[in-house]
Write a protein that holds these residues in place. Structure first.
Motif, PDB file in Angstrom:
ATOM      1  N   HIS A 166       0.832  -1.209   0.000  1.00 41.68           N
ATOM      2  CA  HIS A 166       0.000   0.000   0.000  1.00 41.68           C
ATOM      3  C   HIS A 166       0.870   1.264   0.000  1.00 41.68           C
ATOM      4  O   HIS A 166       0.615   2.206  -0.763  1.00 41.68           O
ATOM      5  CB  HIS A 166      -0.918  -0.004   1.221  1.00 41.68           C
ATOM      6  N   GLN A 170       1.761   4.230  -3.570  1.00 41.55           N
ATOM      7  CA  GLN A 170       1.147   5.552  -3.525  1.00 41.55           C
ATOM      8  C   GLN A 170       1.542   6.340  -4.777  1.00 41.55           C
ATOM      9  O   GLN A 170       2.530   6.047  -5.449  1.00 41.55           O
ATOM     10  CB  GLN A 170       1.641   6.317  -2.300  1.00 41.55           C
ATOM     11  N   ASN A 171       0.779   7.376  -5.037  1.00 34.02           N
ATOM     12  CA  ASN A 171       1.083   8.291  -6.134  1.00 34.02           C
ATOM     13  C   ASN A 171       2.340   9.088  -5.782  1.00 34.02           C
ATOM     14  O   ASN A 171       2.391   9.766  -4.761  1.00 34.02           O
ATOM     15  CB  ASN A 171      -0.098   9.233  -6.355  1.00 34.02           C
TER      16      ASN A 171
END
Length: 222
Positions: A166, A170-171
């Motif tokens: 996760h 991330q961006n």
């Protein structure tokens, strides 16, 4: 006796080929994994029988235009010199790799600390030998050790560990390359199903510098 050098450059668009060094072995990257060039690095390093190996971007020559002096060009001759690791890029003496990482991608150094801890490796706060863009040549046995001990386990951890996955996906908010070329988000969407450039490659890019910290290797900058 001259050492055998494997010098690869990864390309994925036709116009990239004109940018390659004439002595490079071109590697056409038809696809794309979530780990970007690290998947190719793992493959090429693991199978290499050369004395030294480098796996670099097609854009290495352009990226080196911003290298601080003194500088020499990349060549087979310089890769024959006496070193364990040679970086093709360099920064000022006061450069803080992890501080810069957090400035560009906030919170990233904390993610790296989690990755290192889960893999059972120590991580320094400020690496003495920052190397960017996987732009380096290393003795093949050293590069293989890094791939086997750290890179491959790190990619598996990112894939299977829910927390790390996760965080790593991330961006990154990365939209233009260091050479001011817009990121090809169409290609990333087609091959990865993402609408943005993920943080993963920026995390993995720093890992070699952190991994070599306590190894007492002879590290030089071109």
């Amino acid at each position: 006796m001259a050492e055998k050098i494997d010098f690869y450059q990864i390309w994925f668009k036709e116009d990239h080929k004109a940018k390659l060094y004439p002595f490079a072995t071109p590697y056409f990257n038809e696809g794309l994994t979530p780990y970007f060039e690290n998947t190719i690095i793992s493959e090429l390093v693991s199978q290499s029988e050369a004395d030294k190996i480098a796996v670099c971007s097609w854009a290495l020559r352009d990226k080196r235009t911003g290298v601080i002096p003194p500088k020499r060009d990349v060549s087979i001759e310089v890769m024959q010199e006496d070193f364990d690791v040679m970086s093709f890029t360099k920064n000022g003496r006061d450069h803080d790799m992890l501080g810069a990482l957090d400035a560009w991608h906030p919170g990233s150094s904390a993610i790296l600390r989690k990755i290192f801890k889960k893999l059972g490796h120590k991580m320094v706060e400020r690496p003495n030998f920052p190397i960017y863009q996987n732009a380096f040549c290393a003795k093949t046995d050293i590069y293989k050790r890094y791939v086997e001990e750290f890179l491959n386990p790190a990619m598996l951890l990112i894939h299977f560990d829910e927390e790390i996955h996760h965080l790593a996906f991330q961006n990154s908010n990365y939209t233009r390359t260091i050479t001011n070329i817009p990121v090809d988000l169409v290609r990333i969407k087609r091959l990865l199903g993402l609408d943005y450039y993920p943080l993963v490659p920026f995390l993995l890019e720093r890992c070699f510098s952190l991994w070599i910290e306590d190894k007492n290797y002879k590290i030089v900058y071109l």
